[in-house]
Design a protein around this motif. Structure first.
Motif, PDB file in Angstrom:
ATOM      1  N   ALA A  45       0.842  -1.207   0.000  1.00 28.43           N
ATOM      2  CA  ALA A  45       0.000   0.000   0.000  1.00 28.43           C
ATOM      3  C   ALA A  45       0.871   1.249   0.000  1.00 28.43           C
ATOM      4  N   ALA A  46       1.917   1.247   0.818  1.00 31.14           N
ATOM      5  CA  ALA A  46       2.801   2.412   0.898  1.00 31.14           C
ATOM      6  C   ALA A  46       3.481   2.670  -0.440  1.00 31.14           C
ATOM      7  N   ARG A  47       3.931   1.604  -1.117  1.00 30.15           N
ATOM      8  CA  ARG A  47       4.592   1.774  -2.424  1.00 30.15           C
ATOM      9  C   ARG A  47       3.615   2.325  -3.462  1.00 30.15           C
ATOM     10  N   ALA A  51       3.711   6.173  -5.371  1.00 33.17           N
ATOM     11  CA  ALA A  51       3.713   6.337  -6.826  1.00 33.17           C
ATOM     12  C   ALA A  51       2.807   7.480  -7.270  1.00 33.17           C
ATOM     13  N   GLU A  52       1.953   7.957  -6.368  1.00 32.73           N
ATOM     14  CA  GLU A  52       1.075   9.100  -6.655  1.00 32.73           C
ATOM     15  C   GLU A  52       1.462  10.212  -5.682  1.00 32.73           C
ATOM     16  N   PRO A  53       2.394  11.099  -6.087  1.00 31.94           N
ATOM     17  CA  PRO A  53       2.951  12.106  -5.166  1.00 31.94           C
ATOM     18  C   PRO A  53       1.903  12.958  -4.469  1.00 31.94           C
ATOM     19  N   LEU A  54       0.845  13.342  -5.180  1.00 38.18           N
ATOM     20  CA  LEU A  54      -0.176  14.188  -4.568  1.00 38.18           C
ATOM     21  C   LEU A  54      -0.866  13.461  -3.424  1.00 38.18           C
ATOM     22  N   LEU A  55      -1.173  12.186  -3.640  1.00 40.41           N
ATOM     23  CA  LEU A  55      -1.816  11.397  -2.594  1.00 40.41           C
ATOM     24  C   LEU A  55      -0.851  11.169  -1.431  1.00 40.41           C
ATOM     25  N   ALA A  56       0.409  10.869  -1.745  1.00 41.25           N
ATOM     26  CA  ALA A  56       1.397  10.650  -0.689  1.00 41.25           C
ATOM     27  C   ALA A  56       1.508  11.883   0.210  1.00 41.25           C
ATOM     28  N   ARG A  58      -0.813  14.100   0.802  1.00 42.72           N
ATOM     29  CA  ARG A  58      -2.030  14.233   1.624  1.00 42.72           C
ATOM     30  C   ARG A  58      -2.045  13.194   2.752  1.00 42.72           C
ATOM     31  N   VAL A  59      -1.554  11.988   2.492  1.00 42.55           N
ATOM     32  CA  VAL A  59      -1.480  10.966   3.538  1.00 42.55           C
ATOM     33  C   VAL A  59      -0.580  11.451   4.674  1.00 42.55           C
ATOM     34  N   ILE A  60       0.561  12.005   4.312  1.00 43.61           N
ATOM     35  CA  ILE A  60       1.474  12.544   5.327  1.00 43.61           C
ATOM     36  C   ILE A  60       0.816  13.703   6.072  1.00 43.61           C
ATOM     37  N   ALA A  61       0.123  14.577   5.332  1.00 44.81           N
ATOM     38  CA  ALA A  61      -0.520  15.737   5.954  1.00 44.81           C
ATOM     39  C   ALA A  61      -1.603  15.310   6.941  1.00 44.81           C
ATOM     40  N   ILE A  62      -2.430  14.353   6.566  1.00 43.73           N
ATOM     41  CA  ILE A  62      -3.490  13.871   7.461  1.00 43.73           C
ATOM     42  C   ILE A  62      -2.887  13.218   8.698  1.00 43.73           C
ATOM     43  N   HIS A  73       4.777  14.703  17.261  1.00 46.72           N
ATOM     44  CA  HIS A  73       6.012  14.229  16.630  1.00 46.72           C
ATOM     45  C   HIS A  73       5.760  14.053  15.132  1.00 46.72           C
ATOM     46  N   GLU A  74       6.473  14.806  14.323  1.00 44.93           N
ATOM     47  CA  GLU A  74       6.210  14.839  12.886  1.00 44.93           C
ATOM     48  C   GLU A  74       6.495  13.490  12.225  1.00 44.93           C
ATOM     49  N   ILE A  75       5.605  13.104  11.328  1.00 46.77           N
ATOM     50  CA  ILE A  75       5.745  11.877  10.538  1.00 46.77           C
ATOM     51  C   ILE A  75       6.098  12.269   9.108  1.00 46.77           C
ATOM     52  N   SER A  76       7.116  11.623   8.558  1.00 48.79           N
ATOM     53  CA  SER A  76       7.520  11.916   7.182  1.00 48.79           C
ATOM     54  C   SER A  76       7.610  10.666   6.325  1.00 48.79           C
ATOM     55  N   ASP A  77       7.338   9.509   6.918  1.00 48.04           N
ATOM     56  CA  ASP A  77       7.418   8.231   6.217  1.00 48.04           C
ATOM     57  C   ASP A  77       6.002   7.769   5.851  1.00 48.04           C
ATOM     58  N   VAL A  78       5.772   7.473   4.568  1.00 49.65           N
ATOM     59  CA  VAL A  78       4.432   7.094   4.094  1.00 49.65           C
ATOM     60  C   VAL A  78       3.945   5.823   4.770  1.00 49.65           C
TER      61      VAL A  78
END
Length: 279
Positions: A45-47, A51-56, A58-62, A73-78
């Motif tokens: 799922a993460a890979r 592959a869709e930068p815009l979605l990646a 938003r996932v990080i932002a949410i 604590h900031e998350i930066s890993d998909v």
């Protein structure tokens, strides 16, 4: 051809299998199908998301929003972000991407403005629906956010077809609220294989009757519509505005204390979540 005939034609095209999506939306739908596979693992799922930068993004932002990251604590890993959110929330984000990209890119500035305004409205309603579900109706918050994301999907698709019908967005637009919104919305959602239980709730939502006290998923959406500060531009075309109930009426429905808690305590998380949903 009048507007009602146009809406009927668009719905008929969808029923006959002619649901035309821009390339970006098609890719997002393929990702949704992959996530629906019970054998889809977290790393796969993460890979797919990466592959869709815009979605990646938003996932990080949410995952870093107030609602999902209380520690700060900031998350930066998909992959970590997906683990924190869960597949249900990620599926909602995929549908958000589908809805946002469904309208395509028009050369008409007014058309683009309508799409942007409709998405801002959608993001606010989705965020508020989750908060209302937790504080008022006690529905599943993730399902409420999903319902908020898809509640205007028929409008996005209608806008994607507007160039084919000159004058569609001009003049009186009352037939959209009375006829087109439910007809096209249901046709699109059925084509996207949205669960029947959600479709049933959307039917009640389109009827526009808020039960007292609010308890169902449809009530959740209707209340979120009333509370959102961002009006749907399609309602404005109809000469209407979201939030027709006065604050005093809403207070009678859900209680002054509860309303105050939603508008004050939840203000930060609604703002954070709606901003993170902006594609």
């Amino acid at each position: 051809m009048n507007k009602r005939e146009i809406f009927k034609q668009i719905a008929l095209d969808i029923a006959e299998g002619e649901l035309a999506f821009p390339t970006g939306a098609q890719l997002a739908l393929k990702l949704r199908q992959a996530l629906d596979d019970p054998d889809c693992s977290l790393d796969v799922a993460a890979r797919l998301i990466q592959a869709e930068p815009l979605l990646a993004a938003r996932v990080i932002a949410i995952a870093n929003s107030v609602l999902y990251n209380r520690s700060g604590h900031e998350i930066s890993d998909v992959e970590i972000a997906v683990m924190r959110l869960g597949f249900n929330v990620v599926r909602s984000l995929v549908m958000a991407l589908v809805a946002r990209q469904m309208a395509g890119v028009s050369t008409d500035p007014r058309h683009r403005e309508l799409v942007d305004q409709l998405w801002q409205h959608t993001a606010h309603v989705a965020a508020l629906a989750q908060v209302v579900a937790r504080h008022v109706t006690l529905q599943n918050p993730e399902t409420a956010m999903f319902a908020g994301i898809i509640h205007e999907i028929g409008g996005f698709y209608m806008l994607s077809r507007a160039d084919e019908f000159p004058g569609l967005l001009e003049g009186d637009f009352s037939d959209w609220m009375d006829y087109g919104e439910e007809m096209i919305g249901r046709a699109v959602l059925k084509k996207l294989s949205i669960p029947e239980a959600v479709l049933d709730e959307m039917d009640v939502f389109w009827e526009g009757f808020l039960a007292l006290p609010p308890e169902t998923m449809a009530d959740t959406l209707l209340l979120a519509e009333e509370l959102t500060p961002v009006t749907s531009p399609l309602h404005q075309l109809d000469g209407m505005a979201a939030g027709q109930m006065q604050t005093a009426q809403i207070e009678m429905v859900i209680g002054e204390e509860t309303l105050s808690r939603i508008l004050n305590e939840a203000m930060e998380e609604v703002g954070s979540l709606s901003q993170a949903l902006q594609f």
